[in-house]
Design an enzyme around this catalytic site. Structure first.
Site: not given
Ligand code: PGA
Length: 254
Positions: A11-13, A96, A98, A166, A172, A214, A235
């Site tokens: 997941n490159w965000k 997700h 976020e 997650e 993160g 993480s 991530g």
């Protein structure tokens, strides 16, 4: 479609900041997967890079990081499941943490899941508690998150579903504080039980469960060897040079 048995999702965000850099990272990962036979590597870049990276795939699959639930219309800024499919992309991350922090409720997640399955995308559904309390309230939180995300999703659609567990408190983290392998093992059994109660034992056993939050080269080994999962969602480390070490571990250990 029979699903591969194990997965690494990158997941490159909202990274990197240019297409040129995106191509460099993509090609680096592609080289790293040349000897990989048993693991499906899925890169999820920002929407705007999907089409260009789609021309470079060879052995790597692409996923989107989000989707809108309506098929078309006056929804400024949104992207539909059919648009994603039409770009040649086969996976989509939904729910997700976020995105949930930006307003995606369980109900919205459910609409996105149904719209994506209808278009034939494989859904990577993210679930996870905000905190892990000692009384076990997080288990009922997880149950209702999964039940509502899959509300009115039929058994037949489960073959296009991957669960990414997650825990939000692990995503993160600057100190890379991931859930340890033993605790993960218990949680993945619990998630399978939720799925078994909803859909039956064999469907639950066939649904891949990944861990995210993480993951790095130091903790991946315990997550994979003890965690009872079929892969990882990575991530920040998926943009780093040594991401290939995580792919290799999944290929070797699972
Ligand atoms: P992280 O992100 O690996 O940087 O913690 C995981 C994720 O995208 O959920």
């Amino acid at each position: 479609m029979k699903k591969p048995a194990k997965f690494v999702v990158a997941n490159w965000k909202m990274n990197p900041d240019s297409l040129e850099r995106a191509k460099t990272i993509f090609l680096h990962t592609r080289r790293a997967t040349e000897g990989i036979r048993k693991t499906e590597v899925i890169i999820c870049p920002p929407f705007v890079y999907l089409e260009s990276l789609g021309r470079l795939t060879r052995g790597i699959s692409l996923g989107a990081q989000d989707v809108f639930w309506e098929p078309e219309g006056s929804f400024t800024g949104e992207i539909s499941a059919s648009m994603i499919k039409d770009t040649g992309v086969s996976y989509v991350i939904i729910g997700h943490s976020e995105r949930r922090a930006l307003g995606d409720t369980n109900e919205i997640v459910n609409k996105k899941v149904k719209a994506s399955l209808k278009e034939g995308l494989t859904v990577i559904l993210c679930v996870g508690e905000r905190e892990r309390d000692s009384q076990g309230h997080y288990l009922s939180f997880l149950t209702s998150q999964i039940q509502s995300a899959l509300d009115k999703v039929s058994k037949r659609n489960l073959e296009s579903l991957i669960i990414a567990y997650e825990p939000v408190w692990a995503v993160g983290q600057s100190d890379y504080r991931a859930l340890d392998g033993r605790a993960l093992h218990e949680t993945s059994l619990f998630i399978r039980k939720i799925l078994a109660d909803m859909y039956g034992h064999s469907e639950a056993m066939e649904t891949p469960i990944l861990y995210g939050g993480s993951v790095n080269t130091q903790n991946a080994e315990s997550i994979l060897s003890e965690g009872n999962v079929q892969g990882v969602l990575v991530g920040r480390q998926s943009l780093e040079e040594n991401f290939e070490e995580i792919i290799d571990l999944v290929e070797e250990l699972l």
